[in-house]
Write an enzyme that holds these catalytic residues in place. Structure first.
Site, mmCIF file in Angstrom:
data_model
loop_
_atom_site.group_PDB
_atom_site.id
_atom_site.type_symbol
_atom_site.label_atom_id
_atom_site.label_comp_id
_atom_site.label_asym_id
_atom_site.label_seq_id
_atom_site.Cartn_x
_atom_site.Cartn_y
_atom_site.Cartn_z
ATOM 1 C CD GLU A 101 -1.351 -0.353 3.639
ATOM 2 O OE1 GLU A 101 -1.726 -1.512 3.887
ATOM 3 O OE2 GLU A 101 -1.772 0.635 4.241
ATOM 4 C CB CYS A 114 3.364 7.724 2.517
ATOM 5 S SG CYS A 114 3.942 6.561 3.755
ATOM 6 C CB CYS A 121 7.903 -4.697 8.651
ATOM 7 S SG CYS A 121 9.197 -3.822 9.560
ATOM 8 C CB CYS A 125 7.159 -1.252 15.932
ATOM 9 S SG CYS A 125 8.824 -0.775 15.423
ATOM 10 C CB CYS A 128 3.774 -1.059 13.547
ATOM 11 S SG CYS A 128 3.857 -0.903 11.754
ATOM 12 C CB CYS A 342 1.874 1.793 9.061
ATOM 13 S SG CYS A 342 3.338 2.065 8.215
#
Ligand code: SAH
Length: 360
Positions: A101, A114, A121, A125, A128, A342
């Site tokens: 995205e 962005c 990932c 975190c 997130c 995100c």
């Protein structure tokens, strides 16, 4: 057809080549060197979607390109537009079926995109959504560029700012990121000003130092989110590897080498990192270097029970920093109504796909 698929994947990724590399490849194929510049401009300036559009290239050359290279393009799976501020969120399909995205935001000073730098990932975190299923793979330079190209074509408007703050840890995909940055800011391509490009990291110290030495004028944003190691470790596993002291040395080095002001990102999580003591501690850290603090009210994800700080707490936190002479802004929440945080749109899409599969 497994063989065909394997061959497809082995093909050179044409859109990730720099102009000098393209020249070498084309002259190696017996073509004139000037063809490389024409081809480069079709890809990176005129944003051609197919070889057919490259009208000043001989048909025979286009045929050879088709046979021997991979021409990266992304397919738009979904576009969501915010009714509040016109922000658009794009979901793109990559050639292997993965989805990423990107977000398009309209500001007074220009349009900003962005982009994602990885599929998933591995940084973990806690607040997130992008990291919940771990890392699937790195994005190629062409796949990073193409997010911007596809959005430019879809909106019909020039993109002047790029932030690498979508899904993924850009410095965990360092070589591809660097190539992407060179192609994006190349005068023969989209020619985005380096000063209008921001790379955000959770704090990979060796790569931050390496980036400082690349001779680039981009902005480095550090996701700090806590002002001491103990708190930071609770929010971000990477804090077990690098201390805040090491991070501060890395950002000071970045500033010293590039002269670029650092951005500290600080997501405010209710009752976790938003007290007056946190603000005082953050002021001390921020006061050590030439920086700007960007406060982001955390965008709650359903998988975790973190909550946003109350609006008056956010303001009090900001005021405290200001009283300590720290340059600070509260990030405007763009696209609140369209799965703003995100990785949320991608997760939602994957969730729906799985549901459809199990219903079928
Ligand atoms: N991996 C990079 C870039 C991607 S995340 C980094 O860590 O900086 C971009 C920014 O959004 C980071 O500051 C990240 O910590 C923050 N972020 C991620 N999820 C968030 C959420 N739910 N609410 C608020 N900020 C979030």
């Amino acid at each position: 057809m497994p063989t065909l698929e394997r061959n497809e994947k082995e093909k050179i990724d044409l859109k990730s080549l720099t102009l000098p590399e393209l020249q070498e490849v084309l002259t190696g194929m017996g073509e004139k060197a000037f063809r490389a510049k024409q081809l480069y401009q079709w890809m990176h300036e005129k944003l051609a979607g197919t070889y057919e559009e490259m009208s000043n290239l001989p048909v025979s050359l286009r045929e050879k390109l088709r046979e021997n290279f991979w021409y990266c393009s992304l397919e738009i799976v979904q576009v969501q537009e915010s009714k509040l501020d016109g922000t658009r969120k794009y979901l793109f399909a990559l050639r292997d079926g993965n989805v990423v995205e990107s977000v398009w935001m309209k500001y007074k000073h220009g349009n900003s995109v962005c982009i994602s730098s990885q599929v998933g990932c591995r940084m973990g975190c806690r607040f997130c959504a992008s990291t919940l299923d771990g890392l699937e793979r790195n994005l190629t330079p062409s796949e990073m560029l193409e997010q911007i190209y596809a959005i430019t074509k879809h909106t019909g408007e020039r993109v002047s700012n790029v932030v690498v703050m979508g899904t993924g840890e850009p410095l965990d995909n360092y070589d591809n990121l660097l190539r992407f940055l060179h192609l994006l800011t190349d005068e023969n391509g989209l020619n985005v000003s380096q000063r209008n490009v921001t790379v955000s990291t959770c704090g990979l110290v060796p790569q931050m130092k390496r980036l400082a030495e690349e001779g680039l004028q981009i902005t480095l944003a550090l996701s700090l989110h806590a002002s001491n190691d103990e708190k930071r470790r609770k929010l971000m596993p990477i804090a077990n590897r690098y201390s805040i002291q090491e991070l501060m040395e890395a950002v000071e080095y970045y500033f010293q080498k590039t002269g670029r002001r650092i951005t500290f990102e600080y997501s405010l999580v209710g009752n976790v990192n938003d007290s007056d003591e946190d603000a005082a501690e953050l002021s001390k850290l921020a006061g050590r270097t030439c920086c700007h603090v960007n406060l982001i009210p955390v965008n709650p994800i359903k998988e975790r029970d973190y909550v946003q700080s109350e609006a008056k707490r956010v303001l009090a936190f900001k005021n405290k920093l200001e009283r300590n002479k720290i340059n600070v802004t509260i990030r405007r929440e763009m696209g609140r109504d369209i799965d703003g945080a995100c990785g949320q749109l991608r997760r939602k899409h994957l969730g729906e796909m799985h549901q459809n599969e199990s219903e079928a």
